[in-house]
Design an enzyme around this catalytic site. Sequence first.
Site, PDB file in Angstrom:
ATOM      1  N   GLU A  63      62.119  49.002  51.381  1.00  0.00           N
ATOM      2  CA  GLU A  63      61.327  50.236  51.445  1.00  0.00           C
ATOM      3  C   GLU A  63      60.523  50.352  52.732  1.00  0.00           C
ATOM      4  OE1 GLU A  63      61.692  48.469  48.681  1.00  0.00           O
ATOM      5  OE2 GLU A  63      62.325  49.875  47.117  1.00  0.00           O
ATOM      6  N   HIS A  90      56.119  50.210  36.516  1.00  0.00           N
ATOM      7  CA  HIS A  90      57.044  51.325  36.745  1.00  0.00           C
ATOM      8  C   HIS A  90      56.469  52.654  36.259  1.00  0.00           C
ATOM      9  CE1 HIS A  90      60.235  48.532  37.748  1.00  0.00           C
ATOM     10  NE2 HIS A  90      61.112  49.498  37.834  1.00  0.00           N
TER      11      HIS A  90
HETATM   12  C1  LIG Z   1      60.788  47.383  45.289  1.00  0.00           C
HETATM   13  C2  LIG Z   1      61.776  47.969  44.357  1.00  0.00           C
HETATM   14  N1  LIG Z   1      62.670  48.867  44.812  1.00  0.00           N
HETATM   15  C3  LIG Z   1      63.577  49.405  43.973  1.00  0.00           C
HETATM   16  C4  LIG Z   1      63.600  49.056  42.661  1.00  0.00           C
HETATM   17  C5  LIG Z   1      64.639  49.653  41.714  1.00  0.00           C
HETATM   18  N2  LIG Z   1      65.627  48.612  41.391  1.00  0.00           N
HETATM   19  C6  LIG Z   1      65.517  47.879  40.281  1.00  0.00           C
HETATM   20  S1  LIG Z   1      66.668  46.683  40.198  1.00  0.00           S
HETATM   21  C7  LIG Z   1      67.350  47.142  41.652  1.00  0.00           C
HETATM   22  C8  LIG Z   1      68.511  46.395  42.192  1.00  0.00           C
HETATM   23  C9  LIG Z   1      68.222  44.971  42.373  1.00  0.00           C
HETATM   24  O1  LIG Z   1      69.330  44.326  42.889  1.00  0.00           O
HETATM   25  P1  LIG Z   1      69.362  42.751  42.972  1.00  0.00           P
HETATM   26  O2  LIG Z   1      68.118  42.250  43.610  1.00  0.00           O
HETATM   27  O3  LIG Z   1      70.633  42.374  43.607  1.00  0.00           O
HETATM   28  O4  LIG Z   1      69.312  42.268  41.461  1.00  0.00           O
HETATM   29  P2  LIG Z   1      70.326  42.585  40.266  1.00  0.00           P
HETATM   30  O5  LIG Z   1      69.887  43.874  39.654  1.00  0.00           O
HETATM   31  O6  LIG Z   1      71.698  42.654  40.831  1.00  0.00           O
HETATM   32  O7  LIG Z   1      70.129  41.472  39.311  1.00  0.00           O
HETATM   33  C10 LIG Z   1      66.666  48.229  42.180  1.00  0.00           C
HETATM   34  C11 LIG Z   1      67.034  48.924  43.426  1.00  0.00           C
HETATM   35  C12 LIG Z   1      62.624  48.149  42.213  1.00  0.00           C
HETATM   36  N3  LIG Z   1      62.546  47.791  40.920  1.00  0.00           N
HETATM   37  N4  LIG Z   1      61.738  47.606  43.071  1.00  0.00           N
END
Ligand SMILES: Cc1ncc(C[n+]2csc(CCOP(=O)(O)OP(=O)(O)O)c2C)c(N)n1
Lengths: 329, 350
Positions: free
Chosen positions: A63, A132
């Site tokens: 971000e 959230h």
């Molecule tokens: C700072 C932030 N940005 C965006 C989100 C929304 N979000 C939740 S999970 C996710 C993807 C996370 O991907 P990864 O770290 O690879 O973990 P996975 O879900 O694959 O276990 C996103 C974009 C968030 N929770 N926090």
Amino acid sequence: MSETRRITYRDAIREALSEALTKDERVFLMGEDVGRYGGAYACSKGLLEEFGEERIRDTPLSESGFTGAGIGAALAGMRPIIEVMTVNFSLLCLDQIVNNAATLRHMSGGQFSVPVVIRMATGAGRQLAAQHSHSLENWYAHVPGLRVLAPATVVDARGMLWSALECPDPVIIFEHAMLYNEEGDIASEGPWTADIDHAAVRRDGDDATLITYGGSLPKTLAAANSLAEDGISCDVIDLRSLRPLDRERIVASVVKTHRAVIVDEGWKTGSLAGEVSAQITESAFFDLDAPVERVCTAEAPIPYAQHLELAALPSEEKIVAAVRKALRI
Amino acid sequence: MGCVKRLRTAPFVGWALFSAAGSVNNPGMKLTKEQLLVNYRKMRMIRSFEEKLNELVNSGRLGGFLHLSIGQEAVAAGVCAHLSERDYVSTTHRGHGHCIAKGVRVKGMMAELFGRSTGLCKGKGGSMHIADMDQGMLGANGIVGAGIPLATGAALTCKLKKTGGVAVAFFGDGASNQGQFHEALNMASNWKLPALYVVENNGWGEFTPTEFVVPVRDIAVRADSYAMRSAIADGNDFFDVYEKAGEAIAAARAGEGPTLLECKTYRYMGHYVGDPLAYRPPGEVDRWKNEHDALTGFESRVKADGVIEDMELRRIDEEVVEELSAAVADAENDPVPAVEALYEDVYAKE
Ligand SMILES: Cc1ncc(C[n+]2csc(CCOP(=O)(O)OP(=O)(O)O)c2C)c(N)n1
């Protein structure tokens, strides 16, 4: 109005994005999941196919990085639209927004313009718990140099984006997550630009002024409806722009009704409701017949359990009770 | 413009990196039969727990926003097999498995997910904030990347207090694009902290394939910038994770500093429960399930080695199902928190 058509708030944003990308080559959209997936709230579905990867850019989960890059691109002459998935995650780019976007024009003695638009979802109501569910609109509205908008209707969602892009200063647009599925009528034919300088009166009344914005507008209108059944008529003001605030319209209404109730999903301490209340007492103190009432979120992180979350948030019942209190009935 | 790449062209097959003979040097034999059974139970519990959650949400008995780690069980179990109560773990939105592997009781977890006052967080945290200080579980986290510095601070504490403990941060490949990840790794390496950073590379960040937003194939290479040790494990092979995590944790306890351990794995389910999953290339999930499932792989290994019999595993399966049914029944009957709870625990009591 001539012909109208019915669309959702989400569709309104998608149309506005598409129109902006069509009208101005400098516009591009950047954020997490905005391209291939079409946006976490599906606001950019189909835009990748229409406008291509250069202009619909999927970013990594960074971000601070991509918001800063959007600000930099604006400095250098583009008109970026940054989608930060939610206000909760915008805390990671708060630094870029507050220390760079908001200050650069002034610090540079007017050399720089930062015509960036940053959109983000906001608000609680879906059992997503503390991290959230924030409503931090007022954090941004506190900062000189930023413009802050909160479209509460489909018409405003459709129109505010282009108006924001035409603004030479950084504009933050808050889209309450509970509004995306709301439907409304908009004119079949454009232009759909919206006035981003003034509040709107959503309902006319004489007994009290209800002032709100964004996701709290539907609750406030519902409260005004139920009060109307008991013969209490309320002015409902939708602030629309949170910075600057439309002091004139707020004051004009309070001078008419002599009572004010502010509905704000932020926490009460240090809230936007506090600022509105202060402006009313500064400008209409002698017109008030009762103390200003504020219906805000309970002073605690938003809890997970559904009944606790509901208890924490402004509700139709709480708004009705606040109006009755102001009217001493 | 017409031919925008919407999906990945070939399925993500993370385990292809490991040659058939590659990763397994028969480390299974280093584990006693008891240890094998304990770890099988954990993995089975994680999977069954989450299958239960899926069912509960889909039938409308449970609300909230749940992220399941089905498919990734071997990472949680393989790493946590080296940890005890003095050690810390931080996790993510996809954290049920890490909790269970770290020893958090499913009863308290289930009650939390039902928003009951008997839940681990008294019903106020839910899935994305589940935490259990008694087990050194520093919490799931709704902000991607935010748990990484927390584990770093816990590792610093272990070092300052000389407890011999270590701290493990579990996170996804997406989180490794956050500044917090890089800041934490730099500090941890510079301060030689007893930490382990476990990146579960499941090929997806929400709905976007990892390779669309990250130019390197292996997240592990990011450790090089911080002069940190790194390793890559087959995240669906319990034994490989167990071995590589074991080496890293032993090094951390010996004062040799942190490691970045990348585990190649896959999430079978959607990003969240309810995700319609329109974005995945056809066949991808089936290849993982059919060819490289963590539980099936574990089972055939231990059976082939002749250490454990089918009956013993099936008994565990049954016990797990019973324990979960009881946890659900209890949670459904448990009291919800009083409205006053809203204002409790905002600050410490006097
Ligand atoms: C700072 C932030 N940005 C965006 C989100 C929304 N979000 C939740 S999970 C996710 C993807 C996370 O991907 P990864 O770290 O690879 O973990 P996975 O879900 O694959 O276990 C996103 C974009 C968030 N929770 N926090």
